[in-house]
Design a protein around this motif. Structure first.
Motif, PDB file in Angstrom:
ATOM      1  N   LYS A  68     -60.937 -56.120 -15.840  1.00 14.72           N
ATOM      2  CA  LYS A  68     -62.000 -56.995 -16.335  1.00 14.72           C
ATOM      3  C   LYS A  68     -62.760 -56.331 -17.475  1.00 14.72           C
ATOM      4  O   LYS A  68     -63.039 -56.962 -18.501  1.00 14.72           O
ATOM      5  CB  LYS A  68     -62.960 -57.341 -15.198  1.00 14.72           C
ATOM      6  N   GLU A  69     -63.069 -55.056 -17.334  1.00 11.29           N
ATOM      7  CA  GLU A  69     -63.799 -54.337 -18.377  1.00 11.29           C
ATOM      8  C   GLU A  69     -62.974 -54.246 -19.662  1.00 11.29           C
ATOM      9  O   GLU A  69     -63.501 -54.429 -20.757  1.00 11.29           O
ATOM     10  CB  GLU A  69     -64.172 -52.929 -17.906  1.00 11.29           C
ATOM     11  N   MET A  70     -61.686 -53.984 -19.550  1.00 12.85           N
ATOM     12  CA  MET A  70     -60.835 -53.893 -20.730  1.00 12.85           C
ATOM     13  C   MET A  70     -60.725 -55.254 -21.420  1.00 12.85           C
ATOM     14  O   MET A  70     -60.732 -55.329 -22.648  1.00 12.85           O
ATOM     15  CB  MET A  70     -59.447 -53.361 -20.372  1.00 12.85           C
ATOM     16  N   LYS A  71     -60.661 -56.315 -20.633  1.00  9.97           N
ATOM     17  CA  LYS A  71     -60.624 -57.657 -21.218  1.00  9.97           C
ATOM     18  C   LYS A  71     -61.921 -57.926 -21.975  1.00  9.97           C
ATOM     19  O   LYS A  71     -61.897 -58.470 -23.074  1.00  9.97           O
ATOM     20  CB  LYS A  71     -60.425 -58.691 -20.126  1.00  9.97           C
ATOM     21  N   GLU A  74     -61.926 -56.154 -25.331  1.00  8.61           N
ATOM     22  CA  GLU A  74     -61.027 -56.776 -26.299  1.00  8.61           C
ATOM     23  C   GLU A  74     -61.669 -57.979 -26.974  1.00  8.61           C
ATOM     24  O   GLU A  74     -61.336 -58.311 -28.099  1.00  8.61           O
ATOM     25  CB  GLU A  74     -59.719 -57.173 -25.628  1.00  8.61           C
ATOM     26  N   GLU A  75     -62.571 -58.632 -26.268  1.00  9.11           N
ATOM     27  CA  GLU A  75     -63.202 -59.860 -26.808  1.00  9.11           C
ATOM     28  C   GLU A  75     -64.263 -59.528 -27.752  1.00  9.11           C
ATOM     29  O   GLU A  75     -64.871 -59.049 -28.330  1.00  9.11           O
ATOM     30  CB  GLU A  75     -63.773 -60.702 -25.682  1.00  9.11           C
TER      31      GLU A  75
END
Length: 75
Positions: A68-71, A74-75
């Motif tokens: 979730k943190e990596m997503k 990326e945003e």
């Protein structure tokens, strides 16, 4: 102060490593480079079977937290 359940950490002394730190009981950190787990407190006297089951669940939650943190990054 209310603390989050998990936090991400890195350290310039370990440039290839990313850590997830679990701040509730049992407190531990996971090195995502090699999936090594290090407990931050003494767990003697704890029910080993219950602890293993809880750790499996917490490690799954830690992985979901990381994804979730990596997503979000990326945003």
């Amino acid at each position: 102060m209310q603390l989050p359940k998990f936090v991400l950490a890195d350290n310039s002394d370990f440039p290839d490593d990313i850590f997830i730190i679990h701040l509730d009981f049992p407190r531990f950190l996971i090195n995502l480079k090699d999936d090594e787990v290090e407990f931050l407190e003494d767990l003697e006297g704890e029910d080993e079977t219950e602890l293993e089951s809880e750790m499996e669940h917490l490690i799954t939650l830690a992985g979901e937290f990381y994804d979730k943190e990596m997503k979000n990054y990326e945003e």
